[in-house]
Design a protein around this motif. Structure first.
Motif, mmCIF file in Angstrom:
data_model
loop_
_atom_site.group_PDB
_atom_site.id
_atom_site.type_symbol
_atom_site.label_atom_id
_atom_site.label_comp_id
_atom_site.label_asym_id
_atom_site.label_seq_id
_atom_site.Cartn_x
_atom_site.Cartn_y
_atom_site.Cartn_z
ATOM 1 N N ILE A 1 0.851 -1.187 0.000
ATOM 2 C CA ILE A 1 0.000 0.000 0.000
ATOM 3 C C ILE A 1 0.894 1.248 0.000
ATOM 4 N N PRO A 2 0.534 2.269 -0.755
ATOM 5 C CA PRO A 2 1.380 3.467 -0.853
ATOM 6 C C PRO A 2 1.701 4.098 0.503
ATOM 7 N N PHE A 3 2.755 4.890 0.494
ATOM 8 C CA PHE A 3 3.273 5.586 1.668
ATOM 9 C C PHE A 3 3.822 4.615 2.709
ATOM 10 N N PHE B 162 5.479 -0.341 -0.697
ATOM 11 C CA PHE B 162 5.019 0.142 -2.002
ATOM 12 C C PHE B 162 6.207 0.411 -2.913
ATOM 13 N N TRP B 163 7.212 1.079 -2.360
ATOM 14 C CA TRP B 163 8.366 1.430 -3.197
ATOM 15 C C TRP B 163 9.135 0.191 -3.596
ATOM 16 N N PHE C 49 7.190 -1.142 -6.376
ATOM 17 C CA PHE C 49 7.330 -0.216 -7.492
ATOM 18 C C PHE C 49 8.683 -0.398 -8.187
ATOM 19 N N GLY D 251 8.734 4.932 3.326
ATOM 20 C CA GLY D 251 7.517 5.013 2.548
ATOM 21 C C GLY D 251 7.261 6.419 2.054
ATOM 22 N N VAL D 252 7.604 7.394 2.891
ATOM 23 C CA VAL D 252 7.354 8.777 2.512
ATOM 24 C C VAL D 252 8.569 9.376 1.806
ATOM 25 N N PRO E 28 11.435 7.785 0.051
ATOM 26 C CA PRO E 28 12.120 6.571 -0.397
ATOM 27 C C PRO E 28 13.562 6.814 -0.850
ATOM 28 N N ASP E 29 13.925 8.073 -0.995
ATOM 29 C CA ASP E 29 15.257 8.328 -1.537
ATOM 30 C C ASP E 29 16.305 8.562 -0.458
#
Lengths: 541, 514
Positions: free
Chosen positions: B410-412, B416-417, B420, B495-496, B498-499
């Protein structure tokens, strides 16, 4: 223009605030001690009202004549993947944001949790943040993330505070929607990748992707279909609608209000922004498919709604019909149709939201939603009956109320852009009058029997909480100009974009819109609808 | 060139700190506690192990600076180990897993009335094996690492002496694991026969020469392909990818819960690190030969993991199936990493590494919650035991929800990443079908997590949980709670944002590019 935007972004980041305020409110609610959960409602009310006020401020600050994105905010996120936190609104998304901002505080005010008020309001606020975010995202992936995240709070709202077979309804809702959008992530990456192959830049910015138009026809069609699957589940379009009646019926009132008012619009908005705008050619090619499904939805939703026994289920099916109209307007691919569709998105949010609130109040008092068990409520609760009448007439599309303007524009657009579909759809207008009036008549007319006779009328607080919606219903019906004025430049820009990118396509010659003619048409339609309403009323008597 | 100047016969001790901390640290711990009985109190060993794990991360930072000075790669011990960014990243992840395991284990042992530093000793030894696999530049060293890693875990799985399930799990794991090791060793032999070396760089060079001679590898040596296939079997077993996953549900269910968490994190990371290194560094040129196999395994793992989880009632068993499905996602990343296209390959490696990193937090946290809910006797793992958790332990339930949604992608959340990244690499490699099928199967997989959530939030417990006859109340043990909080915080942070640490990841992902 750009300077103005930059100044806006620096002075006050309005759009991020629209997401962050509800989120912070949710955090505050979350950090509160559990035993003081009576405060949760007040905090949620304050937070959502501030957000609503911000959205109205946004409306006031919006440059009417500008068709592009305004208040744009951009922050790098993962730079080398071309991901940014990009937010912006144009004349199309503006009203959806405002509608969301207005509907949430009303929904919170008009209802209350029967247990566990703290998590209930927490989830509502998370839902608010997510749904406002969806309408503002200018980044494809960010859109997808908001699009998916709203499932979580809604899942809990239905599952924990719903009625009847709530767990099953919640699961069905979650998995159905997630299944619809499973392929969308692949589609999103594919769009970016294929665009990158042609242009050399990696970006998820929908504006750049839309102007690049780098996909070949077939690629675009496949990707559009993948996107459409996600949106079609959300809308819901005809064969993919089966989650909706369950979810709407079992959800708590506020859940139904938000589901119908806001979340269904994620699908239609998706079609508009990520279908028509990103893939104009493919959308044009596939328009007949969507038009047909939309029209089937209109007829099917109306017919099935007619025979429902459960008041909420009836409203749920009516949503399918209304959303069919919106799809019809969108894929008519002309200015009137799209304007009507966007307007109708807002209208449907207002009137169906109000209908669900009223159905919730009836349920609260009578503990049943069975139409057959309700009778003659008009005698016991005249104010509620009056409010219901107004909202219902708006939903039917009675001239002078908001529903008419949207539906009329959609049909106008459809007649020039998709004539045959438009003709079939028009009969759906009659059916809408049929099922709603019939339901109204069964619930409110007649002599009330015992339980119904003692049903209390609306309390003042309840009446006040729904009053803004009533006001909007009348205002938008009588004077939709301020809305249309802001919407038109954005829609025109979209039409220009479609014309520029679709071979041999010119916006279908609109129905003659000389002032005189339009007024005639309006008058004609007005008479027609009145007759219809009367006819249906008589039939009911 | 560079490698030759560094590869002196003497041992560069300073560069081997992570290995020394884990392997020698374990030996020291067992010696200390047997000589000084007063140190045998439970807290000491946990603290010691956590310190060693932190020390390992710190030493990795120091080595990282050295590696940067040396141009991204130091080969030590006469070519046995290659210290590069890839190693640093995976070793860091394994050390984190050790840290978490120590925190979870402390409370667990207290609760179960179990004793002894041997749990910690074995965890550290096992981690040392994982580090070796991550760095191994020679198939024999990979095998050594694999065995050190596995044998310790076999014992750990069986170490809950009073539970028959635990014994059974250890036994099953051992028998099947030994079999897979045999496959692995046989694979090494065949590859040695085909290429004349077990050194990854020399295998690669041999393949390069055979290519230069105009021979496709297939006609050059069917021996080589057979060897590769056997290595895939061996690695596939360790990462619990279908069709070599059969042991996973039983072992995950039977093993002591913190150990299951350790197996799903450190063991998986170590095994995947070895898998990735061997197949990219040695067989990178044969990508077209092994990629289809990996792709098929990936799909099969996701489908089996998602579908078979539906009917389970035991949460640990469900998580075992979910771990199979996650292995499938990571394999999709590996599939992309094998691409000849350098950009796709880098994205693929990156997705593998990020997935492992994110999954470590998610799975450690999840099994941390399972440890607490398991209660005295470590037996309360049925779905029914989670019923009504939201009202009994709202914080614990809330934390688990985050972790489960993260696993569902689920995003955030970092999950999710992770998904992705894998999907992105697959699409860039134009493996649309693989990506699409994986995402669709993942929806079925989401049902598994939702079931647990339904149980926690939407179901009332059948009997009062604090029943006298029951396993007792859930005790929010401080160290374990802290570990779970860490895991959730990391899951949300990445999640918020990712970098965060993206540069390290990018460097690690390009370690094997030619």
């Amino acid at each position: 223009m750009f300077a103005a935007e930059a100044a806006e972004a620096v002075s006050f980041p309005l759009l991020p605030a629209l997401v962050l305020v509800p989120l912070l409110t949710a955090a505050v609610i979350g950090l509160m001690p559990a035993e003081r959960d009576d405060y949760a409602r007040i905090i949620a009310l304050v937070g959502s009202t501030i957000t609503g006020a911000l959205s109205i401020y946004l409306l006031a600050d919006f440059q009417t004549a500008d068709g592009g994105f305004q208040f744009v905010v951009e922050r790098d996120w993962i730079a080398d993947l071309g991901l940014s936190l990009r937010l912006g609104v144009d004349g199309i998304s503006l009203f959806l944001v405002v509608m969301t901002g207005v509907l949430f505080p009303i929904g919170i005010l008009a209802t209350s949790a029967d247990h566990d008020a703290k998590p209930y309001h927490l989830w509502i606020m998370v839902l608010m943040a997510g749904s406002i975010g969806v309408f503002m995202a200018l980044d494809l992936l960010l859109f997808f993330m908001f699009f998916e995240i709203v499932l979580v709070p809604m899942y809990f709202l239905i599952g924990s505070w719903g009625h009847g077979d709530r767990v099953r309804a919640a699961l069905k809702f979650f998995l159905y929607t997630m299944a619809g959008s499973a392929l969308m992530l692949v589609g999103i990456v594919a769009v970016v990748f294929l665009t990158n192959q042609h242009t050399g830049t990696v970006t998820f910015d929908i504006r750049e992707l839309a102007s690049a138009q780098a996909l070949t026809t077939n690629e675009a069609r496949v990707v559009l279909l993948v996107f459409a699957l996600a949106f079609a589940v959300k809308v819901p379009l005809f064969p993919l609608h089966t989650w909706l009646p369950d979810a709407h019926t079992e959800a708590p009132t506020v859940g139904s209000v938000i589901l119908a008012g806001v979340m269904l619009k994620l699908g239609t908005y998706g079609f508009l922004r990520f279908g028509l705008y990103l893939f104009p050619q493919a959308a044009h090619d596939l328009a007949p498919v969507f038009l047909t499904l939309g029209v089937i939805g209109i007829m099917y939703g109306a017919i099935v709604a007619t025979v429902q026994r459960d008041l909420k289920r009836l409203i749920a099916y009516s949503s399918i019909a209304h959303l069919g109209f919106i799809i019809l307007g969108l894929f008519a691919l002309n200015s009137q149709g799209i304007q009507g569709a966007v307007l109708q998105m807002v209208n449907h949010g207002i009137s169906t939201g109000a209908l669900f609130i009223l159905a919730g109040w009836i349920y609260e008092r009578r503990h049943t939603r069975e139409i057959a068990a309700l009778k003659g409520l008009q005698k016991a609760a005249p104010v509620m009956a009056g409010v219901f009448t107004l909202v219902m007439l708006s939903s039917i599309g009675l001239p002078g109320l908001n529903g008419f303007v949207g539906e009329f524009l959609i049909l106008l657009g459809a007649f020039s852009g998709a004539r045959w579909w438009g003709i079939v759809a028009t009969s759906g207008v009659i059916l809408a009058a049929l099922y709603l009036l019939w339901a109204y008549q069964r619930v409110f007319h007649g002599t009330p029997d015992q339980d119904n006779a003692v049903m209390p009328d609306l309390r003042l607080s309840e009446f006040l909480s729904i009053l803004p919606l009533l006001g909007l219903i009348v205002f938008l019906g009588v004077y939709p100009k301020p809305v249309l004025d802001r919407m038109e430049p954005a829609v025109d820009e979209l039409i220009t974009h479609i014309e520029a990118n679709v071979d041999d396509f010119v916006e279908p010659e609109p129905a003659p819109v000389v002032e005189q003619d339009q007024r005639d048409l309006l008058v004609e339609a007005l008479h027609e609808a009145e007759e219809k309403a009367e006819a249906a009323g008589e039939e009911g008597e | 060139m560079l490698a030759q100047t560094i590869a002196t016969p003497e041992v560069p001790w300073s560069l081997l700190w992570p290995f020394l901390l884990m392997a020698l640290g374990a030996v020291v711990l067992v010696t200390l506690t047997s000589l000084v009985p007063s140190l045998r109190t439970r807290g000491f060993a946990a603290f010691y192990t956590a310190t060693m794990a932190v020390g390992s991360v710190v030493s990795l930072y120091w080595i990282w600076n050295r590696v940067q000075d040396e141009g991204g790669r130091i080969v030590v011990l006469d070519g046995a180990l290659s210290l590069d960014y890839f190693f640093l990243f995976t070793a860091g992840t394994i050390s984190l897993a050790v840290f978490f395991a120590a925190l979870l284990l402390d409370d667990f042992l207290r609760r179960e009335g179990l004793d002894g530093p041997e749990w910690y000793v074995l965890i550290m030894l096992s981690a040392a094996g994982g580090l070796m696999m991550a760095a191994a530049e020679d198939l024999i060293v990979t095998f050594l690492g694999l065995e050190i890693l596995s044998i310790s875990v076999y014992v750990l799985a069986a170490l809950h002496l009073r539970r028959r399930d635990s014994q059974e799990a250890g036994f099953k794991y051992f028998v099947l694991g030994a079999l897979s090791s045999a496959f692995f060793l046989y694979g090494i032999a065949l590859i040695y026969g085909a290429t004349g070396s077990t050194r990854l760089s020399e295998i690669d060079a041999a393949l390069f020469i055979s290519n230069a001679r105009g021979l496709t590898p297939a006609e050059d040596s069917s021996l080589l392909l057979a060897g590769m296939a056997l290595l895939i079997v061996g690695f596939g077993f360790k990462v619990s990818a279908a069709p070599f996953h059969m042991w996973t549900p039983d072992v995950y269910q039977g093993a002591p819960t913190p150990i299951t968490g350790f197996m799903a994190s450190a063991v998986k990371v170590g095994a995947f690190a070895g898998f990735t290194r061997v197949f990219l560094a040695a067989f990178g040129r044969l990508g077209n030969d092994w990629r289809p196999v990996i792709g098929a395994m990936a799909l099969l793992s996701i489908v089996i993991g998602s579908f078979l989880a539906i009917k389970q009632d035991n949460v640990k068993r469900m998580l075992a199936y979910s771990s199979i499905s996650h292995a499938g996602f990571i394999l999709i990343g590996l599939h992309s990493a094998g691409s000849i296209d350098a950009a796709v390959s880098a994205l693929g490696s990156r997705s593998v590494l990020f997935y492992l990193f994110a999954y470590t937090f998610m799975v450690v946290g999840t099994f941390g919650v399972a440890t607490l809910v398991g209660r005295h006797g470590d037996g309360a793992h049925g779905l029914a035991d989670y019923a009504g958790l939201s009202s009994r332990q709202p914080i614990l339930a809330g934390l688990l929800v985050v972790l489960l949604f993260a696993q569902a992608g689920i995003p955030f959340t970092s999950g999710f990443w992770a998904k992705f990244g894998v999907i992105e690499a697959a699409v860039r490699g134009e493996s649309y079908v693989l990506a699409g099928a994986a995402m669709v199967a993942a929806v079925v997989g989401a049902y598994l997590y939702l079931r647990i959530i339904v149980s926690m939030y939407l179901t009332q417990p059948a009997v009062e949980a604090d029943d006298v006859a029951g396993p007792g109340p859930i005790i929010m043990a401080p160290a374990a709670t802290m570990a779970i909080f860490f895991a959730v915080a990391a899951t949300l942070l990445w999640g918020v944002l990712p970098d965060v640490g993206g540069d390290v990841l990018r460097d690690a992902a390009t370690s094997f590019l030619r």
